[in-house]
Design a protein around this motif. Structure first.
Motif, PDB file in Angstrom:
ATOM      1  N   LEU A  67       0.834  -1.185   0.000  1.00 16.63           N
ATOM      2  CA  LEU A  67       0.000   0.000   0.000  1.00 16.63           C
ATOM      3  C   LEU A  67       0.880   1.250   0.000  1.00 16.63           C
ATOM      4  N   HIS A  68       0.634   2.135  -0.964  1.00 14.95           N
ATOM      5  CA  HIS A  68       1.390   3.384  -1.066  1.00 14.95           C
ATOM      6  C   HIS A  68       0.458   4.570  -0.834  1.00 14.95           C
ATOM      7  N   SER A  69       1.017   5.634  -0.267  1.00 18.32           N
ATOM      8  CA  SER A  69       0.256   6.850   0.006  1.00 18.32           C
ATOM      9  C   SER A  69       0.818   8.012  -0.795  1.00 18.32           C
ATOM     10  N   LEU A  70      -0.077   8.824  -1.343  1.00 16.91           N
ATOM     11  CA  LEU A  70       0.266  10.017  -2.104  1.00 16.91           C
ATOM     12  C   LEU A  70      -0.327  11.233  -1.404  1.00 16.91           C
ATOM     13  N   PRO A  71       0.276  12.411  -1.546  1.00 18.11           N
ATOM     14  CA  PRO A  71      -0.244  13.606  -0.881  1.00 18.11           C
ATOM     15  C   PRO A  71      -1.666  13.924  -1.349  1.00 18.11           C
ATOM     16  N   PRO A  72      -2.587  14.138  -0.415  1.00 15.13           N
ATOM     17  CA  PRO A  72      -3.982  14.434  -0.781  1.00 15.13           C
ATOM     18  C   PRO A  72      -4.132  15.896  -1.203  1.00 15.13           C
ATOM     19  N   ASN A  73      -3.718  16.219  -2.426  1.00 17.11           N
ATOM     20  CA  ASN A  73      -3.742  17.612  -2.878  1.00 17.11           C
ATOM     21  C   ASN A  73      -5.122  18.060  -3.352  1.00 17.11           C
ATOM     22  N   SER A  74      -6.089  17.130  -3.338  1.00 15.78           N
ATOM     23  CA  SER A  74      -7.499  17.473  -3.540  1.00 15.78           C
ATOM     24  C   SER A  74      -8.283  16.673  -2.502  1.00 15.78           C
ATOM     25  N   PRO A  75      -8.168  17.073  -1.216  1.00 12.60           N
ATOM     26  CA  PRO A  75      -8.633  16.257  -0.099  1.00 12.60           C
ATOM     27  C   PRO A  75     -10.055  15.718  -0.306  1.00 12.60           C
ATOM     28  N   PRO A  76     -10.247  14.414   0.006  1.00  6.73           N
ATOM     29  CA  PRO A  76      -9.261  13.493   0.593  1.00  6.73           C
ATOM     30  C   PRO A  76      -8.411  12.761  -0.448  1.00  6.73           C
ATOM     31  N   HIS A  77      -8.508  13.180  -1.720  1.00  9.96           N
ATOM     32  CA  HIS A  77      -7.879  12.426  -2.794  1.00  9.96           C
ATOM     33  C   HIS A  77      -6.573  13.076  -3.262  1.00  9.96           C
ATOM     34  N   ALA A  78      -5.798  12.310  -4.015  1.00 12.84           N
ATOM     35  CA  ALA A  78      -4.621  12.822  -4.728  1.00 12.84           C
ATOM     36  C   ALA A  78      -5.015  12.966  -6.196  1.00 12.84           C
ATOM     37  N   ILE A  79      -4.699  14.116  -6.798  1.00 12.24           N
ATOM     38  CA  ILE A  79      -5.236  14.393  -8.122  1.00 12.24           C
ATOM     39  C   ILE A  79      -4.144  14.754  -9.130  1.00 12.24           C
ATOM     40  N   HIS A  80      -4.270  14.213 -10.350  1.00 14.82           N
ATOM     41  CA  HIS A  80      -3.563  14.652 -11.562  1.00 14.82           C
ATOM     42  C   HIS A  80      -2.063  14.382 -11.606  1.00 14.82           C
ATOM     43  N   GLY A  81      -1.500  13.626 -10.672  1.00 20.58           N
ATOM     44  CA  GLY A  81      -0.097  13.229 -10.797  1.00 20.58           C
ATOM     45  C   GLY A  81       0.894  14.276 -10.319  1.00 20.58           C
TER      46      GLY A  81
END
Length: 264
Positions: A67-81
């Motif tokens: 399981l990897h985590s990415l910064p939630p730059n569109s909380p709560p999701h991570a968007i557009h790479g």
């Protein structure tokens, strides 16, 4: 030596393309006969979505059971790479064609390289992107997010396409996994086109521009007054989790799109 500090300008006939490698290798401007087609501003133009497209649910994805985590730059999701927030290197530069690259790094957990090329002709622009894995295989996506101006010469754009299905959008703004018949706009939705993306933008009495790609996924977004977006991509939003496309050291991910136009 790095040459990322300056914009790159391509010209063919009355078509002029400006690329900003420093700010995400985005297209800052596309002018046809002196008319700007893209919304201006540091967040706009047309930016690459890589190594994922749209939202990744809760900023998490799995690869090989990890399981990897990415910064939630569109909380709560991570968007557009990460590509749109990265300075790219210029690999090749000519009058009508240029190429750029950047190396994947934190917060993306796998080493690799992304390349992007731009080829301008008198009545078309072809964009290509590739994602290479250096060591370990990993799931990835790639695509483009153009912001086309809604209004040209006093005329609002008409969006025309014939999709096989629409990805049902849930309350989380992510596809539910259910395919439905395409609904009328306004849209912030992903559509499936098994024969390849084919979307026509028509500004009456001004210009007709067609976005095509051999890939079957496109997001159409027209909920803003200033611009509309037609986003060809290699998979749907949250595709790292739902429809993973594995990139290996011997099999890169490759995607291309062509925009062609005619004056009206």
């Amino acid at each position: 030596m790095s040459r990322v500090a300056k914009n790159v300008r391509l010209t063919v006939g009355d078509a002029e393309l400006t690329i900003d490698p420093t700010h995400g290798c985005r297209i800052g401007s596309l002018r046809i006969g002196g008319t700007e087609l893209l919304r201006q501003g540091e967040k706009y133009g047309c930016f690459p979505m890589v190594p994922w497209c749209g939202r990744t649910e809760n900023g998490e994805f799995r690869s090989g059971g990890v399981l990897h985590s990415l910064p939630p730059n569109s909380p709560p999701h991570a968007i557009h790479g990460t590509g749109r927030d990265t300075a790219w290197e210029t690999a090749r530069e000519a009058e009508n064609e240029s190429a750029f690259y950047y190396d994947l790094a934190d917060p993306w957990p796998y080493p690799g390289r992304v390349t992007q090329t731009f080829e301008l002709a008198e009545e078309s622009l072809t964009l290509r992107m590739g994602v290479e894995a250096h060591v370990d295989s990993f799931p990835a996506q790639a695509g483009w997010h153009p912001w086309f101006l809604r209004n040209l010469g006093g005329q609002d754009v008409r969006i025309g396409f014939d999709a096989a299905w629409q990805e049902e959008r849930g309350e989380s703004h992510l596809p539910t996994g259910r395919r439905i018949d395409p609904l009328p706009g306004p849209w912030d939705d992903c559509f499936g086109m098994p024969d390849g993306v084919d979307v026509k933008l028509t500004w009456p009495e001004q210009l007709e521009l067609t976005v095509r790609s051999r890939d079957e996924w496109v997001v159409v977004y027209d909920e803003q007054d200033e611009a509309v977006c037609v986003e060809p991509q290699s998979g749907p939003p949250n595709g790292l989790n739902t429809t993973p496309r594995l990139v290996t050291p011997i099999e890169p991910l490759e995607i291309a799109t062509t925009w062609s136009w005619v004056r009206l």
